[in-house]
Structures are given as C-alpha cells and as structure tokens.
Design a protein around this motif. Structure first.
Motif, mmCIF file in Angstrom:
data_model
loop_
_atom_site.group_PDB
_atom_site.id
_atom_site.type_symbol
_atom_site.label_atom_id
_atom_site.label_comp_id
_atom_site.label_asym_id
_atom_site.label_seq_id
_atom_site.Cartn_x
_atom_site.Cartn_y
_atom_site.Cartn_z
ATOM 1 N N ASN A 155 -51.204 -72.426 70.802
ATOM 2 C CA ASN A 155 -52.227 -71.508 71.313
ATOM 3 C C ASN A 155 -51.666 -70.113 71.519
ATOM 4 N N ILE A 156 -52.529 -69.125 71.332
ATOM 5 C CA ILE A 156 -52.244 -67.750 71.722
ATOM 6 C C ILE A 156 -53.415 -67.274 72.576
ATOM 7 N N TYR A 157 -53.100 -66.739 73.744
ATOM 8 C CA TYR A 157 -54.118 -66.266 74.687
ATOM 9 C C TYR A 157 -54.026 -64.749 74.863
ATOM 10 N N SER A 158 -55.123 -64.190 75.293
ATOM 11 C CA SER A 158 -55.168 -62.749 75.529
ATOM 12 C C SER A 158 -54.617 -62.361 76.887
ATOM 13 N N SER A 159 -54.546 -63.319 77.828
ATOM 14 C CA SER A 159 -54.123 -62.995 79.191
ATOM 15 C C SER A 159 -53.841 -64.277 79.957
ATOM 16 N N PRO A 160 -53.122 -64.198 81.087
ATOM 17 C CA PRO A 160 -52.938 -65.370 81.935
ATOM 18 C C PRO A 160 -54.259 -65.950 82.427
ATOM 19 N N ASN A 161 -55.215 -65.093 82.765
ATOM 20 C CA ASN A 161 -56.508 -65.592 83.242
ATOM 21 C C ASN A 161 -57.230 -66.409 82.178
ATOM 22 N N ALA A 162 -57.101 -65.993 80.919
ATOM 23 C CA ALA A 162 -57.711 -66.765 79.836
ATOM 24 C C ALA A 162 -57.046 -68.131 79.715
ATOM 25 N N ALA A 163 -55.711 -68.169 79.863
ATOM 26 C CA ALA A 163 -54.987 -69.440 79.800
ATOM 27 C C ALA A 163 -55.352 -70.340 80.976
ATOM 28 N N GLY A 164 -55.630 -69.737 82.127
ATOM 29 C CA GLY A 164 -55.996 -70.510 83.300
ATOM 30 C C GLY A 164 -57.414 -71.039 83.264
ATOM 31 N N ALA A 165 -58.210 -70.511 82.349
ATOM 32 C CA ALA A 165 -59.616 -70.919 82.281
ATOM 33 C C ALA A 165 -59.928 -71.800 81.080
ATOM 34 N N LEU A 166 -59.065 -71.751 80.053
ATOM 35 C CA LEU A 166 -59.389 -72.414 78.786
ATOM 36 C C LEU A 166 -58.283 -73.383 78.375
ATOM 37 N N ASN A 167 -58.683 -74.501 77.793
ATOM 38 C CA ASN A 167 -57.710 -75.477 77.316
ATOM 39 C C ASN A 167 -57.203 -75.175 75.917
ATOM 40 N N GLN A 168 -57.765 -74.181 75.255
ATOM 41 C CA GLN A 168 -57.251 -73.747 73.962
ATOM 42 C C GLN A 168 -57.300 -72.236 73.891
ATOM 43 N N ALA A 176 -52.787 -54.394 68.438
ATOM 44 C CA ALA A 176 -51.501 -54.341 69.121
ATOM 45 C C ALA A 176 -51.729 -54.630 70.606
ATOM 46 N N GLY A 177 -50.709 -55.161 71.251
ATOM 47 C CA GLY A 177 -50.837 -55.449 72.676
ATOM 48 C C GLY A 177 -49.951 -56.597 73.105
ATOM 49 N N THR A 178 -50.203 -57.114 74.299
ATOM 50 C CA THR A 178 -49.433 -58.219 74.860
ATOM 51 C C THR A 178 -50.265 -59.494 74.810
ATOM 52 N N TYR A 179 -49.637 -60.565 74.331
ATOM 53 C CA TYR A 179 -50.295 -61.864 74.197
ATOM 54 C C TYR A 179 -49.432 -62.936 74.842
ATOM 55 N N TRP A 180 -49.990 -64.150 74.936
ATOM 56 C CA TRP A 180 -49.301 -65.266 75.580
ATOM 57 C C TRP A 180 -49.334 -66.474 74.652
ATOM 58 N N ALA A 181 -48.159 -67.035 74.351
ATOM 59 C CA ALA A 181 -48.043 -68.120 73.384
ATOM 60 C C ALA A 181 -47.658 -69.429 74.062
#
Length: 237
Positions: free
Chosen positions: A96-109, A147-152
């Motif tokens: 998975n790649i997320y746009s932010s920690p909040n997205a990772a905390g809300a979504l399972n993918q 461009a930007g910061t993502y979470w893997a």
C-alpha cells in the motif's frame, strides 16, 4: 548526424537517472541498533479488528515520480519462524501507498496505491541475522500523482493461530539520518482508537526506489542534449 547525436545524449541522460533512490535505510544498522519488531499483519476475518500496518514516509520530487520497488526488513514472533515467509503460511502480501497517516488510520488499503501479491511474486531473501528476518520486496510500476510525501507499507496476510505474528524491524531512533517518522496504523480499532494510528518514534526498515516518469526523463534528456548541441555549435563557430 545532429539528430543521432541528440538521441545518444538523451539515452545517456535516461540511464543516469534510472536508479534514483528516494528512501534507503533497510539495512546498515548494527545488532545494537535493532530495537525489535512492530506488528504488521492482516489477520483472519475473525480478528480483523487487529489488522495493523507499519508505514514509513518517503518524499519524491518532480523528477522522481514512478515507484519501481518497495522492500521491507521483516521478521516474526509468537511462534512464527523465518521460513514461514515461503512455506505457504503467509497467503498474500498487501502493498500500500497512502497520502497521509490519517488516510492509513482510516483505510485498510492505500488511497494512492494498493495491490495484493502472492508469495511467489515477491522477492524474499534472508535470514538477515537480525532476529531471523528476511527482506521482502515487491516490484511495481506506479506513477505517483504528484511530488510530495507518501507513506508505504507491506503487510503479510496470515492467521495468528497457530502461526504467530509478523512485524517490521524497528531501529533505534536516529540510526538513519535522525529520521523517526514511522507510524503504525490500525483502522479497525483493535489496538488503538481514532485517528487510527500512532507515531512509532523510531526508524523502521523500508526501502522505496523511484525513477523519473518516462515523459520527464525524455524531456530531461532532450534538454541536456540541446544544451550540449548548442555548446558544440559555438565551438565550431
């Protein structure tokens, strides 16, 4: 002749940037730097409230937008053995790649990228000497939207009983360039509630490789070629 020269220079420019790395601290620490493992696992449906991921941030610029590989240094505990990564115990890997920690905390993918890999389609090497860990790798070809910061994240799918748990290697804080932006996300709330994630406060062992997207590389190569050609004309003049 001139067109041939431009093509040669453009191809050279493409090769120069082909191995750009945007995150690289999967290894390099010592045994003393290994703090432990943070759980990362997709459990059986009966325990889905416990589904948890460990994520590392990575930043890309306008010339590094296509992710080619995501790798993680991972081990097991509570009965899990290193060989279980390849013996069929792990049924799938979720990348998975997320746009932010909040997205990772809300979504399972991942809200940016999500793909499930069968064990046979992952690269697996190890043990690495740190608590019987292995490097797990996924080869992808995904162009980020900007461009930007993502979470893997790489998350094994496996039943807790009778096999145990898997986790990502956590290094001592500051082991790699002082970074400590890793998070642990648990959207279904079995471990911690809203916003569904916590700051680990240490480095974790991920590596994300990216290269310029094809259009950017071609433009860059032609730009370099044009500059060299212009200087060549001046010399001839």
């Amino acid at each position: 002749m001139r067109n041939k020269f431009l093509v040669i220079v453009a191809v050279f420019a493409l090769g120069t940037f082909a191995n750009a790395q945007v995150l690289d601290h999967i290894t390099g620490g010592t045994g003393a730097d290994l703090v432990g493992l943070n759980a990362a696992q997709d459990f059986s449906p009966a325990n889905s409230a416990l589904d948890v991921q460990v994520l590392e941030d990575f930043t890309v610029t306008g010339s590094q937008l296509t992710v080619t590989t995501i790798e993680v240094l991972m081990g097991g505990f509570a009965g899990f053995l290193n060989g279980m990564f390849t013996d069929g115990t792990v049924t799938n890997y979720h990348v998975n790649i997320y746009s932010s920690p909040n997205a990772a905390g809300a979504l399972n993918q991942g809200d940016i990228y999500a793909q499930t890999f069968a064990p046979g389609s992952m690269t697996i090497s190890g043990p690495m000497g740190f608590a019987e860990t292995s490097v797990l790798g996924a080869t992808i070809n995904f162009t980020l939207p900007a461009a930007g910061t993502y979470w893997a994240s790489i998350q094994p799918e496996m039943n807790f009983s009778p096999f145990g748990q898997t986790g990502v290697v956590r290094w001592a804080a500051g082991t790699f360039n002082g970074g400590s932006n890793a998070i642990q996300a648990n959207p279904n709330g079995g471990f911690f509630g809203p916003p569904g994630w916590i700051d680990i406060g240490a480095d974790v062992a991920y590596r994300v490789n990216a290269v310029p997207e094809p259009a950017s590389m071609i433009a860059l190569g032609l730009g370099v070629a044009a500059l060299v050609a212009r200087r060549r004309r001046k010399k001839l003049a």
